[in-house]
Design an enzyme around this catalytic site. Sequence first.
Site, PDB file in Angstrom:
ATOM      1  N   GLY A  49       0.812  -1.218   0.000  1.00  0.00           N
ATOM      2  CA  GLY A  49       0.000   0.000   0.000  1.00  0.00           C
ATOM      3  C   GLY A  49       0.841   1.262   0.000  1.00  0.00           C
ATOM      4  N   HIS A 106       4.873   2.043  -7.747  1.00  0.00           N
ATOM      5  CA  HIS A 106       3.840   1.007  -7.928  1.00  0.00           C
ATOM      6  C   HIS A 106       3.086   1.228  -9.243  1.00  0.00           C
ATOM      7  CE1 HIS A 106       3.964   1.322  -3.354  1.00  0.00           C
ATOM      8  NE2 HIS A 106       4.321   0.080  -3.592  1.00  0.00           N
ATOM      9  N   ASP A 123      13.822  -2.900  -4.935  1.00  0.00           N
ATOM     10  CA  ASP A 123      13.999  -4.001  -3.981  1.00  0.00           C
ATOM     11  C   ASP A 123      14.677  -5.150  -4.723  1.00  0.00           C
ATOM     12  OD1 ASP A 123      12.500  -2.797  -1.712  1.00  0.00           O
ATOM     13  OD2 ASP A 123      10.874  -2.840  -3.157  1.00  0.00           O
ATOM     14  N   VAL A 143      11.702   3.706 -10.152  1.00  0.00           N
ATOM     15  CA  VAL A 143      11.178   5.027 -10.531  1.00  0.00           C
ATOM     16  C   VAL A 143      11.742   6.039  -9.535  1.00  0.00           C
ATOM     17  CG1 VAL A 143       9.117   6.430 -10.889  1.00  0.00           C
ATOM     18  CG2 VAL A 143       9.091   4.003 -11.489  1.00  0.00           C
TER      19      VAL A 143
HETATM   20  O1  PAF Z   1       7.866  -5.088  -1.742  1.00  0.00           O
HETATM   21  C1  PAF Z   1       6.867  -5.116  -1.011  1.00  0.00           C
HETATM   22  O2  PAF Z   1       6.057  -4.201  -0.973  1.00  0.00           O
HETATM   23  C2  PAF Z   1       6.649  -6.327  -0.098  1.00  0.00           C
HETATM   24  O3  PAF Z   1       7.849  -6.850   0.363  1.00  0.00           O
HETATM   25  C3  PAF Z   1       5.780  -7.415  -0.758  1.00  0.00           C
HETATM   26  C4  PAF Z   1       6.449  -8.020  -1.971  1.00  0.00           C
HETATM   27  C5  PAF Z   1       4.428  -6.848  -1.139  1.00  0.00           C
HETATM   28  C6  PAF Z   1       5.554  -8.559   0.250  1.00  0.00           C
HETATM   29  O4  PAF Z   1       4.917  -8.111   1.407  1.00  0.00           O
END
Ligand code: PAF
Length: 285
Positions: free
Chosen positions: A30, A36, A149, A175
Amino acid sequence: MLVKKISELRKILSQARREGKTIGFVPTMGALHEGHFSLIRAARQETDFLVTSIFVNPTQFAPSEDFAQYPRDLEGDLKKAEEIGVDLVFAPSAEEMYTEGFATYVWQERLTERMCGLSRPGFFRGVATVVTKLFNIVGPCVAYFGQKDYQQSVVVRRMVRDLNMEVEIRVLPTVRQSDGLAMSSRNKHLSESERQEALCLYQALKEAEALVAAGERKSEKIIEKMREIVAGAPSARIDYMVVVDPENLEDIETIEGEVLVALAVWIGKTRLIDNMLISPEKSEA
Ligand code: PAF
């Protein structure tokens, strides 16, 4: 459409599959931002039915970490998700995901035992476990992760291969804001002055890139220069800085091919990560 129950999600996705639709899946915690959105846009283009999960996963936070403070804004996220064309937001409760007596975890060796895995013990066990659960719940799909990540994406790819999951992993570039700061939900925690200091991560990576382009091949020298840059930010404290093989994340002493330069730095009370893939061939071109 907001769905909170696993059984309901499965029903909807079975129907989509019966209609011949491919499923795109963007797992998130979130506080949706441009990072995202880039994953969501790619999934929107490449697949027919798009699911985004929003779940702040308790098992990937150590007791001393920022689980309680992690930014949450389900209402705002739902609006943004709808605007950008997500078909379904899956936002389960912790109880829905981790039922009474939960006792099964996914543990991966080697790749998880360095970088973020060293400074956040248990983090990758929590990530691997929740991502496995989410993949089991969503079923065969194309799943999208961000390069920011990087270690997480390597761990997830390995897990999918090792456990024969029917999931195709796509990793998309980080980004950045216009000044180079990588988008992260945790940027919300930075004060104005910390926000400025946080630029030292990107500046250190750009320095690494410039050094490689100028012919430097010794990782030690590159890390030394990166440290100097981060040391210039008064509230910065280095967690780690590495030059590693992008596939197996093993340290590289002398750069011969593409490497991953990655770092984690505390800016005040906020831990930020960033990385760059740097290749001597490309820099020389
Ligand atoms: O990268 C993230 O936001 C989290 O580590 C994920 C992949 C949603 C797992 O909780």
